[in-house]
Design a protein around this motif. Structure first.
Motif, mmCIF file in Angstrom:
data_model
loop_
_atom_site.group_PDB
_atom_site.id
_atom_site.type_symbol
_atom_site.label_atom_id
_atom_site.label_comp_id
_atom_site.label_asym_id
_atom_site.label_seq_id
_atom_site.Cartn_x
_atom_site.Cartn_y
_atom_site.Cartn_z
ATOM 1 N N VAL A 1 0.849 -1.186 0.000
ATOM 2 C CA VAL A 1 0.000 0.000 0.000
ATOM 3 C C VAL A 1 0.888 1.240 0.000
ATOM 4 C CG1 VAL A 1 -1.840 1.233 1.207
ATOM 5 C CG2 VAL A 1 -1.758 -1.265 1.284
ATOM 6 N N GLY A 2 0.779 2.014 -1.070
ATOM 7 C CA GLY A 2 1.519 3.273 -1.135
ATOM 8 C C GLY A 2 2.864 3.179 -1.814
ATOM 9 N N ASN A 3 3.194 2.024 -2.340
ATOM 10 C CA ASN A 3 4.430 1.910 -3.134
ATOM 11 C C ASN A 3 4.294 0.748 -4.085
ATOM 12 O OD1 ASN A 3 6.107 -0.611 -2.155
ATOM 13 N ND2 ASN A 3 5.186 0.312 -0.321
ATOM 14 N N ASN A 4 5.098 0.798 -5.122
ATOM 15 C CA ASN A 4 5.017 -0.255 -6.137
ATOM 16 C C ASN A 4 6.313 -1.033 -6.257
ATOM 17 O OD1 ASN A 4 6.662 1.592 -7.353
ATOM 18 N ND2 ASN A 4 5.492 1.737 -9.260
ATOM 19 N N GLY A 5 7.138 -0.950 -5.230
ATOM 20 C CA GLY A 5 8.393 -1.688 -5.243
ATOM 21 C C GLY A 5 9.557 -0.869 -5.751
ATOM 22 N N THR A 6 9.272 0.122 -6.571
ATOM 23 C CA THR A 6 10.352 0.969 -7.084
ATOM 24 C C THR A 6 10.252 2.393 -6.538
ATOM 25 O OG1 THR A 6 9.062 1.563 -9.045
ATOM 26 C CG2 THR A 6 10.510 -0.361 -9.208
ATOM 27 N N GLY A 7 9.194 2.699 -5.849
ATOM 28 C CA GLY A 7 9.057 4.026 -5.283
ATOM 29 C C GLY A 7 7.685 4.212 -4.675
ATOM 30 N N SER A 8 7.568 5.210 -3.817
ATOM 31 C CA SER A 8 6.283 5.460 -3.185
ATOM 32 C C SER A 8 5.373 6.214 -4.146
ATOM 33 C CB SER A 8 6.465 6.259 -1.896
ATOM 34 O OG SER A 8 7.030 7.524 -2.174
ATOM 35 N N GLY A 9 4.097 6.099 -3.900
ATOM 36 C CA GLY A 9 3.116 6.746 -4.746
ATOM 37 C C GLY A 9 1.735 6.262 -4.376
ATOM 38 N N LEU A 10 0.781 6.685 -5.145
ATOM 39 C CA LEU A 10 -0.598 6.324 -4.845
ATOM 40 C C LEU A 10 -0.926 4.999 -5.518
ATOM 41 C CD1 LEU A 10 -2.200 9.876 -5.121
ATOM 42 C CD2 LEU A 10 -1.133 8.732 -3.165
ATOM 43 N N PHE A 11 -0.319 3.936 -4.953
ATOM 44 C CA PHE A 11 -0.430 2.607 -5.550
ATOM 45 C C PHE A 11 -1.000 1.584 -4.572
ATOM 46 C CE2 PHE A 11 3.690 4.314 -7.293
ATOM 47 C CZ PHE A 11 3.248 4.579 -8.574
ATOM 48 N N PHE A 12 -1.719 0.627 -5.102
ATOM 49 C CA PHE A 12 -1.816 -0.703 -4.531
ATOM 50 C C PHE A 12 -0.981 -1.566 -5.480
ATOM 51 C CE2 PHE A 12 -5.968 1.013 -3.062
ATOM 52 C CZ PHE A 12 -5.826 0.790 -1.703
ATOM 53 N N SER A 13 -0.048 -2.311 -4.941
ATOM 54 C CA SER A 13 0.841 -3.062 -5.821
ATOM 55 C C SER A 13 1.073 -4.479 -5.285
ATOM 56 C CB SER A 13 2.180 -2.342 -5.956
ATOM 57 O OG SER A 13 3.045 -3.067 -6.792
ATOM 58 N N PRO A 14 0.717 -5.496 -6.076
ATOM 59 C CA PRO A 14 0.046 -5.387 -7.372
ATOM 60 C C PRO A 14 -1.372 -4.846 -7.225
ATOM 61 C CG PRO A 14 0.116 -7.673 -6.679
ATOM 62 C CD PRO A 14 0.939 -6.901 -5.686
ATOM 63 N N GLN A 15 -1.824 -4.219 -8.291
ATOM 64 C CA GLN A 15 -3.132 -3.553 -8.243
ATOM 65 C C GLN A 15 -4.288 -4.550 -8.315
ATOM 66 O OE1 GLN A 15 -3.646 -0.603 -11.349
ATOM 67 N NE2 GLN A 15 -4.993 0.615 -10.052
ATOM 68 N N PHE A 16 -4.085 -5.592 -9.085
ATOM 69 C CA PHE A 16 -5.132 -6.605 -9.238
ATOM 70 C C PHE A 16 -4.523 -7.976 -9.020
ATOM 71 C CE2 PHE A 16 -6.364 -3.055 -12.056
ATOM 72 C CZ PHE A 16 -7.570 -2.706 -11.453
ATOM 73 N N VAL A 17 -5.215 -8.801 -8.233
ATOM 74 C CA VAL A 17 -4.745 -10.155 -7.985
ATOM 75 C C VAL A 17 -5.905 -11.128 -8.136
ATOM 76 C CG1 VAL A 17 -2.947 -9.381 -6.381
ATOM 77 C CG2 VAL A 17 -5.201 -10.040 -5.489
ATOM 78 N N ASN A 18 -5.558 -12.355 -8.423
ATOM 79 C CA ASN A 18 -6.538 -13.435 -8.400
ATOM 80 C C ASN A 18 -6.310 -14.237 -7.132
ATOM 81 O OD1 ASN A 18 -7.792 -12.875 -10.913
ATOM 82 N ND2 ASN A 18 -6.069 -13.830 -11.976
ATOM 83 N N ALA A 19 -7.384 -14.569 -6.461
ATOM 84 C CA ALA A 19 -7.253 -15.274 -5.194
ATOM 85 C C ALA A 19 -8.347 -16.309 -5.059
ATOM 86 C CB ALA A 19 -7.330 -14.286 -4.028
ATOM 87 N N THR A 20 -8.002 -17.439 -4.477
ATOM 88 C CA THR A 20 -8.976 -18.505 -4.259
ATOM 89 C C THR A 20 -9.709 -18.269 -2.939
ATOM 90 O OG1 THR A 20 -7.229 -19.803 -3.207
ATOM 91 C CG2 THR A 20 -7.637 -20.214 -5.540
ATOM 92 N N ALA A 21 -10.864 -18.888 -2.824
ATOM 93 C CA ALA A 21 -11.605 -18.799 -1.567
ATOM 94 C C ALA A 21 -10.755 -19.352 -0.434
ATOM 95 C CB ALA A 21 -12.907 -19.575 -1.682
ATOM 96 N N ASN A 22 -10.816 -18.704 0.680
ATOM 97 C CA ASN A 22 -10.084 -19.053 1.902
ATOM 98 C C ASN A 22 -8.614 -18.664 1.856
ATOM 99 O OD1 ASN A 22 -12.317 -20.253 3.305
ATOM 100 N ND2 ASN A 22 -12.099 -22.010 1.929
ATOM 101 N N SER A 23 -8.177 -18.040 0.782
ATOM 102 C CA SER A 23 -6.809 -17.534 0.768
ATOM 103 C C SER A 23 -6.809 -16.123 1.351
ATOM 104 C CB SER A 23 -6.235 -17.521 -0.652
ATOM 105 O OG SER A 23 -6.905 -16.569 -1.462
ATOM 106 N N THR A 24 -5.643 -15.702 1.765
ATOM 107 C CA THR A 24 -5.518 -14.424 2.461
ATOM 108 C C THR A 24 -4.686 -13.436 1.653
ATOM 109 O OG1 THR A 24 -5.709 -15.447 4.634
ATOM 110 C CG2 THR A 24 -4.646 -13.308 4.553
ATOM 111 N N ILE A 25 -5.202 -12.224 1.563
ATOM 112 C CA ILE A 25 -4.456 -11.126 0.968
ATOM 113 C C ILE A 25 -3.927 -10.270 2.124
ATOM 114 C CG2 ILE A 25 -4.502 -9.193 -0.640
ATOM 115 C CD1 ILE A 25 -5.332 -11.792 -1.956
#
Ligand SMILES: [Cu+2]
Length: 218
Positions: free
Chosen positions: A25-49
């Motif tokens: 939250v707030g960085n993309n690995g290369t610098g801070s900014g208004l990011f969720f990184s990764p922005q989109f993920v695929n996740a199975t039921a019962n998995s945790t983000i």
């Protein structure tokens, strides 16, 4: 032989459970900014983000929205509450468990200063693959076209996902200097009984799967 199919299906579920993921939250690995990184993920039921607020001098929130209104809270949606970022082991984390992987889960940052959502600080879980009328790009376009950001109310339970606790930081073992990480507790949402009960059910289910099939898988 008659049990082969069910056992195979459950074995896959156990493997899938292990595919927990992290969103910065707030960085993309290369610098801070208004990011969720990764922005989109695929996740199975019962998995945790795990949302990691690992950007110092920031204050973000992870709030559930609808696709159509990216910068407004979804009814009965989750919201982490404002969480000041910190670096390293002091970074607050927030665990969101997916309960329904069949529908997209959309979220945004409600920070009004610099209008984070309208700047594109939005993300999603299990969003339709492009090109689709409701894919990630379409969601970002709706966010950047929003006229205002509606403030959410902190909540652990959401639609298709829930958190077990408010964001929390692990303080450095040698810390004694009163770091800024302590401020996160003041703005954190309080827990709810419903969410706590859901955790018990989920945890028990996972434990049961592991107990029954853990040895067999080895
Ligand atoms: Cu933000």
């Amino acid at each position: 032989m008659r049990f082969a199919a069910p056992i195979s299906a459950l074995a896959f579920a156990v493997v899938a459970l292990a595919q927990d993921q992290t969103i910065h939250v707030g960085n993309n690995g290369t610098g801070s900014g208004l990011f969720f990184s990764p922005q989109f993920v695929n996740a199975t039921a019962n998995s945790t983000i795990t949302f990691v607020f690992d950007t110092p001098s920031t204050n973000h929130t992870v709030a559930q929205s609808s696709f159509a209104k990216p910068c407004e809270p979804l009814a009965n949606g989750f919201d982490s509450g404002y969480t000041p970022g910190a670096a390293g082991v002091a970074a607050p984390t927030w665990n969101l468990t997916v309960t329904d992987a069949s529908k997209p889960i959309w979220f945004y940052c409600a920070q009004p200063t610099k209008t984070h959502c309208i700047a594109g600080m939005v993300g999603g879980i299990n969003v339709p693959a492009p090109p689709a009328t409701n894919d990630g790009s379409a969601f970002i376009a709706l966010a950047t076209g929003a006229s205002s950001i509606v403030q959410p109310v902190p909540a652990l339970s959401g639609v298709g996902a829930f958190a077990s606790a408010a964001p929390s930081a692990t303080a450095p073992a040698s810390s004694g200097s009163g770091s800024s990480s302590g401020t996160s507790s003041g703005s954190s949402p309080s827990s709810t009984g419903n969410a706590a009960a859901a955790v018990g059910v989920s945890g028990g289910f996972v434990a049961a799967l592991a107990a029954v099939f853990g040895v067999a898988l080895l």
